[in-house]
Design an enzyme around this catalytic site. Structure first.
Site, mmCIF file in Angstrom:
data_model
loop_
_atom_site.group_PDB
_atom_site.id
_atom_site.type_symbol
_atom_site.label_atom_id
_atom_site.label_comp_id
_atom_site.label_asym_id
_atom_site.label_seq_id
_atom_site.Cartn_x
_atom_site.Cartn_y
_atom_site.Cartn_z
ATOM 1 C CE LYS A 207 0.450 1.151 4.571
ATOM 2 N NZ LYS A 207 0.639 2.473 5.209
ATOM 3 C CB THR A 264 -1.629 4.857 2.711
ATOM 4 O OG1 THR A 264 -1.821 4.075 3.883
ATOM 5 C CG2 THR A 264 -0.178 5.282 2.660
#
Length: 373
Positions: A207, A264
């Site tokens: 991620k 994120t």
């Protein structure tokens, strides 16, 4: 108004390796939950400052930390100290895990192994190893099988303000995952257990790479359509890579997968997003890393991921493009054009079966590929 914490039935002695942003917030969380917490740092100046002022001079500077926390270091704690701990929590960069575990191993008591918890997110560059594999190599299969991994959408500054947060806790041992969940669980911090540590690790590492991509897109001036496309296609790539490594595809639909990816990729508070945004604005990577003020694991992880996807034979054009932009000097606009010029393809396509990588790992762990505790 902060909710009242739940007093645990047992006060644990916890040693946290690392004194960065996330290590500090977890130390505060556990200390505020009445546990006896020790925060290890390589910097003597940090140890002295923290024990005098109960503040971190480098991260979360405005926060006053629990008095149940004591800083230790810069030397690694000795055997007697280590063997007095019930929980060892590792919140150090992935590239430092092997060295730390190698130094720690002689101090462990094999008859009374503490609960091992890992919150770092990344892939070791030289070996393309997950943390799980590093644990096997340094501490043996028994400790690796019992190790637990925490991941999910959890910014440190929000945890110390007790904003509602939920995370995934995974281990091959459901017993150990439950112990970790109980250790952290509070009215503002909810833990969900699972038995797919490989998926949790892959999601947590990858991620960060896709957050760089999302930041680049925003830095270039692209808007919501582009960001949503990147997040969704990044999730597809993560799932494809994870499946090839033996992870359960459903894991990527949970908190450690889409939850952490969304957070994120969509917040300027993310270090990896910030790196990407500044690259999109035209800054050089060297300047960004020198002035960022903290570690952006996606930058180093991109190297390990590129080697890994080549080894697995997985199609991951976004991750490949980020690697080429960071390390091969590819012009960002060229990378965008190449991504959008790819021929039409099937939206969801997973590998038919996991590759040899997972079979090697399971042999190291002394497990079969379908093991669940």
């Amino acid at each position: 108004m902060y909710p009242q914490h739940t007093v645990p039935t047992h006060i644990h002695k916890v040693l946290i390796f690392g004194a960065g942003n996330f290590a500090s917030c977890l130390a505060d969380h556990l200390g505020d939950s009445e546990h006896e917490v020790y925060l290890w740092s390589r910097k003597l100046s940090f140890v002295q400052h923290f024990n005098l002022h109960h503040r971190n001079p480098d991260y979360l500077k405005e926060h006053s930390f629990s008095h149940n926390i004591q800083a230790v270091g810069p030397d690694l704690p000795d055997k007697e100290f280590i063997r007095g701990m019930e929980v060892l929590l590792f919140a150090i960069p992935t590239q430092a895990v092997r060295e730390t575990l190698t130094r720690l191993r002689p101090n462990l008591d094999d008859q009374k192994t503490p609960l091992f918890i890992f919150v770092n997110k990344g892939i070791e560059i030289g070996t393309q190893a997950l943390t799980l594999e590093i644990i096997v190599d340094t501490c043996g299969p028994a400790i690796a099988r019992a190790a637990t991994f925490i991941s999910g959408p959890s910014f440190a500054k929000e945890i110390v303000r007790r904003q509602p947060t939920s995370v995934s806790v995974a281990s091959f041992s459901q017993t150990q995952a439950q112990k970790t969940s109980e250790l952290f669980h509070q009215p503002w911090f909810r833990c969900y257990t699972g038995n797919d540590p490989i998926g949790i690790e892959v999601a947590g590492a990858l991620k960060n790479v896709y957050a760089i991509a999302a930041g680049m897109a925003d830095g270039l001036g692209f808007e919501n359509n582009t960001r949503a496309s990147l997040i969704t296609r990044g999730l597809a790539e993560m799932t494809r890579i994870g499946s090839a490594m033996g992870a359960e595809p459903i894991t990527f639909l949970g908190l450690a997968g889409v939850g952490d990816l969304f957070l994120t990729c969509s917040s300027p508070a993310s270090r990896n997003y910030t790196v990407g945004y500044r690259l999109g604005q035209g800054e050089s990577l060297d300047v960004i890393l020198k002035t960022l003020g903290s570690v952006a694991e996606g930058v180093t992880t991109a190297k390990g991921v590129k080697k890994l996807i080549d080894k697995l034979g997985v199609d991951a054009p976004i991750a490949t493009g980020i690697y080429e932009g960071l390390y091969e000097g590819k012009y960002i606009h060229q990378g965008v054009r190449e991504l959008m010029s790819r021929p039409p393809s099937q939206e969801i396509k997973l590998p038919e079966k996991a590759g040899g990588h997972v079979r090697d790992l399971m042999r190291k762990l002394e497990l079969d590929e379908t093991h669940h505790d």
